[in-house]
Design an enzyme around this catalytic site. Sequence first.
Site, PDB file in Angstrom:
ATOM      1  N   ASN A 137       7.411 -33.763   8.951  1.00  0.00           N
ATOM      2  CA  ASN A 137       7.735 -33.709   7.588  1.00  0.00           C
ATOM      3  C   ASN A 137       7.009 -32.927   6.691  1.00  0.00           C
ATOM      4  O   ASN A 137       5.789 -33.315   6.287  1.00  0.00           O
ATOM      5  CB  ASN A 137       8.057 -35.442   6.826  1.00  0.00           C
ATOM      6  CG  ASN A 137       8.971 -35.130   5.666  1.00  0.00           C
ATOM      7  OD1 ASN A 137      10.086 -34.804   5.420  1.00  0.00           O
ATOM      8  ND2 ASN A 137       8.250 -35.652   4.630  1.00  0.00           N
ATOM      9  N   GLU A 138       7.680 -31.832   6.109  1.00  0.00           N
ATOM     10  CA  GLU A 138       6.794 -31.054   5.202  1.00  0.00           C
ATOM     11  C   GLU A 138       5.421 -30.765   5.568  1.00  0.00           C
ATOM     12  O   GLU A 138       4.355 -30.990   5.221  1.00  0.00           O
ATOM     13  CB  GLU A 138       6.951 -31.807   3.982  1.00  0.00           C
ATOM     14  CG  GLU A 138       8.082 -31.482   3.214  1.00  0.00           C
ATOM     15  CD  GLU A 138       8.122 -31.903   1.619  1.00  0.00           C
ATOM     16  OE1 GLU A 138       8.991 -31.181   1.024  1.00  0.00           O
ATOM     17  OE2 GLU A 138       7.252 -32.398   1.188  1.00  0.00           O
ATOM     18  N   TYR A 188      15.379 -42.556  -9.319  1.00  0.00           N
ATOM     19  CA  TYR A 188      15.502 -41.255  -8.902  1.00  0.00           C
ATOM     20  C   TYR A 188      16.220 -40.252 -10.066  1.00  0.00           C
ATOM     21  O   TYR A 188      16.459 -39.120  -9.768  1.00  0.00           O
ATOM     22  CB  TYR A 188      15.567 -40.787  -7.401  1.00  0.00           C
ATOM     23  CG  TYR A 188      14.905 -39.738  -7.143  1.00  0.00           C
ATOM     24  CD1 TYR A 188      13.608 -39.968  -6.464  1.00  0.00           C
ATOM     25  CD2 TYR A 188      15.214 -38.506  -6.812  1.00  0.00           C
ATOM     26  CE1 TYR A 188      12.893 -38.878  -6.105  1.00  0.00           C
ATOM     27  CE2 TYR A 188      14.915 -37.376  -6.408  1.00  0.00           C
ATOM     28  CZ  TYR A 188      13.497 -37.592  -6.026  1.00  0.00           C
ATOM     29  OH  TYR A 188      12.683 -36.715  -5.328  1.00  0.00           O
ATOM     30  N   GLU A 243       7.257 -41.250  -1.400  1.00  0.00           N
ATOM     31  CA  GLU A 243       6.768 -41.938  -2.471  1.00  0.00           C
ATOM     32  C   GLU A 243       6.838 -43.307  -1.918  1.00  0.00           C
ATOM     33  O   GLU A 243       6.548 -44.511  -2.653  1.00  0.00           O
ATOM     34  CB  GLU A 243       7.829 -42.109  -3.703  1.00  0.00           C
ATOM     35  CG  GLU A 243       7.602 -40.608  -4.277  1.00  0.00           C
ATOM     36  CD  GLU A 243       8.401 -39.710  -3.706  1.00  0.00           C
ATOM     37  OE1 GLU A 243       7.688 -38.441  -3.306  1.00  0.00           O
ATOM     38  OE2 GLU A 243       9.782 -39.590  -3.570  1.00  0.00           O
ATOM     39  N   TYR A 248      15.254 -41.406   5.970  1.00  0.00           N
ATOM     40  CA  TYR A 248      13.878 -41.579   6.326  1.00  0.00           C
ATOM     41  C   TYR A 248      13.890 -42.868   7.312  1.00  0.00           C
ATOM     42  O   TYR A 248      14.597 -43.936   6.887  1.00  0.00           O
ATOM     43  CB  TYR A 248      12.790 -41.488   5.626  1.00  0.00           C
ATOM     44  CG  TYR A 248      12.336 -40.187   4.947  1.00  0.00           C
ATOM     45  CD1 TYR A 248      12.053 -39.193   5.780  1.00  0.00           C
ATOM     46  CD2 TYR A 248      12.304 -40.150   3.688  1.00  0.00           C
ATOM     47  CE1 TYR A 248      11.570 -38.113   5.272  1.00  0.00           C
ATOM     48  CE2 TYR A 248      12.009 -38.689   3.031  1.00  0.00           C
ATOM     49  CZ  TYR A 248      11.464 -37.784   3.977  1.00  0.00           C
ATOM     50  OH  TYR A 248      11.219 -36.731   3.483  1.00  0.00           O
ATOM     51  N   GLU A 262      16.294 -31.231   1.717  1.00  0.00           N
ATOM     52  CA  GLU A 262      15.905 -32.106   0.241  1.00  0.00           C
ATOM     53  C   GLU A 262      16.410 -31.232  -1.130  1.00  0.00           C
ATOM     54  O   GLU A 262      15.736 -30.262  -1.387  1.00  0.00           O
ATOM     55  CB  GLU A 262      14.589 -32.671   0.254  1.00  0.00           C
ATOM     56  CG  GLU A 262      14.243 -33.591   1.176  1.00  0.00           C
ATOM     57  CD  GLU A 262      12.963 -34.233   0.898  1.00  0.00           C
ATOM     58  OE1 GLU A 262      12.407 -34.080  -0.109  1.00  0.00           O
ATOM     59  OE2 GLU A 262      12.342 -34.965   1.904  1.00  0.00           O
TER      60      GLU A 262
END
Length: 596
Positions: A157-158, A306, A99, A53, A239
């Site tokens: 994005n989404e 993560y 996030e 990103y 993803e």
Amino acid sequence: MPMFDIGPEDFLLDGERMQVVSGALHYFRVHPDQWADRIHKARLMGLNTIETYVPWNFHAPEPGVFDLDGRRDLGRFLDLVAAEGLHAIVRPGPYICAEWDGGGLPAWLLADDAVGVRRHEPRFLEAIGKYYSSLLPLVAERQVTRGGPVLMVQIENEYGAYGDDPLPERQKYLRALVDLTRDQGIDVPLFTCDQANDEMLARGGLPELHKTATFGSRSTERLEVLRRAQPTGPLMCMEFWNGWFDSWGLEHHVAPAEANAADLDDLLAAGGSVNLYMFHGGTNFGLTSGANDKGIYRPITTSYDYDAPLAEDGTPTAKYYAMRDVIARHLPVPDEAAPAVPEPAPVLDVALTAHVPLASAVPALVRGDLGAFDHAPTMEELGLWSGFAVYRTTIRPDDAVLAVDEVRDRAVVLLDGDPVGVLDRGSHTYAVALPARAGELTLLVENQGHVDYGPRIGEPKGLIGSVRTAVRVLDHWEAGALRVEDAPELLRAALDAGGGDGDGGGAATAGLHRGTFDSVAGADHFLRLDGWTKGLAWVNGELLGRYWSLGPTHTLYVPGPLVRETGNELVLLELHGAASTRASFVAGPALGITEQ
């Protein structure tokens, strides 16, 4: 000229089928001196591509500023990807979620209520055009069509999960982003990315753009959903969620390596391409972490480990080796040995013997002069886009209670420098009792991260609405922004001027604390702050991020490049107090108890 195309069944690199096996690696969450190491370990695991990103607000922290140096040198990062023989996928937003604070959208832009967030609105599109013109030329010159590593670039994005605009308006917005992207010389394929959900895939894409999906399990079923939305062309999970992020106050999330590996095997066996999210999570250094709010505000932890194949400090995990074995069943994996697990980090204690009390530290941290207001201003009114603000007023003996309509996100309340309570958005604590005396009331308000997902994106921070007591509305305020990023320098100046003191060996009070230590130069360290409550930590002037006894995370990662052999400086801004004046560096990370 090299070419990367979306064929009727497969991705095609110079006409040959390419199954993309990518891993997410965010340059902005890794110290730049460690980029090459992380990229190298990606290749050794069998990845052929690196995805990142690009957070708009990281490069544009203030209006009129665009920074591509140091930690923000995306061009250098992509060059290192190419030097390792890998390809790249770039996802520049404008919204990224991830996030990250505000999902990457600049708070200074959204402070204008007239700006249409993630829609076809002139001011929003004009700002995106300026952002793309500053960023995308460096991506364009590194496209595969010009001999570089970049295969594809994402649009939005989404988007299918956001908003309720009718489909024609949504597509109008997406097509405007396509035009702005192409205007900057991007000629590689463009794509969209949405959750593997029929409605979201339809709402978030364009007929002329390739659709990809996001999911973390049931790969065969999810690919069938994607195929309904994308009838021809290669199937790609953009993803593949092989872990999850952590929020303060919750458990540390883990995903079993065996289950991840099995789902990855199914995906690759079906001929799908994949981007592991995350291959390497890294760290939300500084004040960059975002937050979620689905009725309860939950800020994201400093660690972005993560539960990824490559841990926060770059250590290969069991998941790394399990996924490497899976990839090797479908694609060539380098003959070189997989990276070894490093030696434990140095273990030592640090005495934080120098101290400036919070009541003295706050005035020194004020950026300029406090302004006068007839109401409690938002942080946006103060021109503050992250960090802390200070609010001051006077109270009377009969005020009894301090109550706010809302605090975003947390406030330490002081009366004449003494703590009297905390206002907290996460626990919906919007009132504190006041002593029955007159005095100067100070609120130290912390923005714990802008919401990064959902309808609360772009909301203001600070004190929201009215502030009142048991008997009146408080309408005489002084307020301003704090320069917390300069805390170590200001602490040293205060100590040099004789404004600090020693804490001795007992409990530590709120304020700035400093200690020094010697250690192994260049070695990763893990800072553990047992007994401390909440605040910020710096090593050698670099803001590592937030710590909080609330957990789950108990350590802060200190990248080796920050550490020298002698004279290292540890500084803490502690907002409450601690059981002792000592801190520890421990052998490895402690990310907290896991969910059952």
